[in-house]
Design an enzyme around this catalytic site. Structure first.
Site, PDB file in Angstrom:
ATOM      1  N   LYS A  54      49.900  46.976  39.852  1.00 20.96           N
ATOM      2  CA  LYS A  54      48.975  46.265  40.579  1.00 20.96           C
ATOM      3  C   LYS A  54      49.378  44.612  40.859  1.00 20.96           C
ATOM      4  CE  LYS A  54      45.211  48.654  38.410  1.00 20.96           C
ATOM      5  NZ  LYS A  54      44.096  48.791  37.326  1.00 20.96           N
ATOM      6  N   GLN A  98      42.401  44.929  32.324  1.00 15.88           N
ATOM      7  CA  GLN A  98      42.612  46.359  32.182  1.00 15.88           C
ATOM      8  C   GLN A  98      42.136  47.175  30.927  1.00 15.88           C
ATOM      9  OE1 GLN A  98      44.439  48.131  34.719  1.00 15.88           O
ATOM     10  NE2 GLN A  98      44.495  50.002  33.511  1.00 15.88           N
ATOM     11  N   ASP A 121      37.156  45.099  39.831  1.00 20.91           N
ATOM     12  CA  ASP A 121      36.910  46.305  39.280  1.00 20.91           C
ATOM     13  C   ASP A 121      35.588  46.890  39.609  1.00 20.91           C
ATOM     14  OD1 ASP A 121      39.033  47.492  38.434  1.00 20.91           O
ATOM     15  OD2 ASP A 121      38.827  46.498  36.223  1.00 20.91           O
TER      16      ASP A 121
END
Ligand code: NAP
Ligand code: L37
Length: 295
Positions: A54, A98, A121
């Site tokens: 990412k 994450q 997200d």
């Protein structure tokens, strides 16, 4: 093997190039590049690989990444403080924490602390609620990537029977909302579903997001269906390296389906491409600019 293999890697590259093409104009107007902060807590090997990908994709797209790697002893208060600081940082347009997080940290509290405008997200309840209500929202990257592949393959999804296997907040539920918004007829299956094979046999579109290696068999699939395999399962091999397989028995399914995504090279790369898209969109909205068109 009659099914078309859906190339998620190629589709993801195309999206990342389109995102990159918007960055210079954004810099011209905002006086800075879009910024993504990633937060990785602990040593989960898969998470470390994904977060590194990412950060690399962010830089390749011309955006700025702020990588925060914290030890697995990090307390919930320390993590909440970092998120609060990132909320207040004008250079940061997107915040990605994450998952999974270590047991001493309550993931729900962390997600609820992220500014919804920076929630690339799409996990904050405000964004989940906005998606379910048909309002503009930041949408979770993995289901957004699946939808992109489906529309590329099928065009209009109106009236199609879609079966989503899995009901997580990260994949299954937002996937169902996106398909509903595209006028598909949506069934969400889960571990308590009775006769899952019979439910799946109705589907024109199958989204498998379970986390069980090769659970979906060829004889569950209606001939001509389109199969999107979200599952990422590492299974042991003799050489000790392990091998990635999806939630669908690929070879069996490919004999019956019209098209199917491979693992790896299917949904995974799309997740990262859609994160780039969400970061660009969040940056535009935060800067008071119109959404980039044609993404
Ligand atoms: P999760 O939170 O563990 O959810 C799994 C879902 O599958 C649950 O709803 C569960 O039902 C259901 N399930 C479990 N066993 C089942 C069974 N035997 N029959 C039917 N349903 C069953 O997982 P997730 O986060 O959604 O992830 C799912 C998979 O996608 C994992 O392999 C993950 O690694 C992968 N993933 C990939 C990406 C990507 O970018 N490619 C991104 C995220 C996740 P209950 O709700 O009843 O427990
Ligand atoms: N946004 N995504 C977000 N937030 C989280 O908290 N856990 C999580 C999450 N999931 C995630 O990042 N998933 C993911 C899965 C696979 C890839 C990327 C992200 C990926 O790149 N997969 C490659 C194979 C990588 C490998 O070899 O392990 C693929 O081709 O599928």
């Amino acid at each position: 093997m009659t099914a078309r293999r859906i190339d998620g890697k190629a589709a993801a590259l195309a999206i990342r190039e389109r995102v990159a093409a918007f960055v210079p104009a954004f810099v011209g107007k905002a006086g800075r590049a879009p910024g993504l902060a990633t937060v990785l807590v602990g040593e989960d090997a898969a998470s470390a690989v994904y977060v590194r990908s990412k950060n690399r994709a962010t830089a390749e797209t011309g955006m700025v990444s702020f990588a925060h790697n914290l030890p697995d002893t990090t307390s919930e208060d320390q993590l909440l403080q970092l998120v609060t600081d990132l909320n207040a940082d004008a250079q940061v347009d997107g915040i990605l924490v994450q998952l999974p997080l270590p047991p001493q940290v309550n993931a729900t509290r962390v997600i609820e602390t992220i500014d919804p405008a920076k929630d690339v997200d799409g996990f904050h309840p405000i964004n989940a609620g906005r998606l379910a209500s048909g309002l503009p929202a930041l949408v979770p990257c993995t289901p957004l990537g699946c939808l992109h592949l489906l529309k590329q393959e099928l065009g209009d999804l109106t009236g199609l029977e879609a079966v989503v296997i899995g009901r997580s907040n990260i994949v299954g539920k937002p996937m169902a909302q996106l398909l509903l918004a595209e006028n598909a007829t949506v069934t969400v299956a889960h571990s308590r579903t009775r006769d899952l094979p019979a439910v799946v046999r109705r589907a024109d579109i199958i989204i498998a997001a379970v986390g069980r290696p090769e659970m979906v068999r060829g004889d569950w699939i209606k001939p001509g269906a389109v199969v999107v395999d979200v599952g990422i399962n590492r299974i042991p091999t003799d050489d000790g390296k392990g091998r990635l397989v999806g939630d669908v028995a690929y070879d069996e399914a490919a004999d019956v389906a019209a098209a199917i995504t491979p693992v790896p090279g299917g949904v995974g790369p799309m997740t990262i491409a859609m994160l780039m898209r969400n970061t660009l969109v969040a940056a535009h909205r935060r800067a008071g600019l119109a959404d980039p068109e044609g993404l």
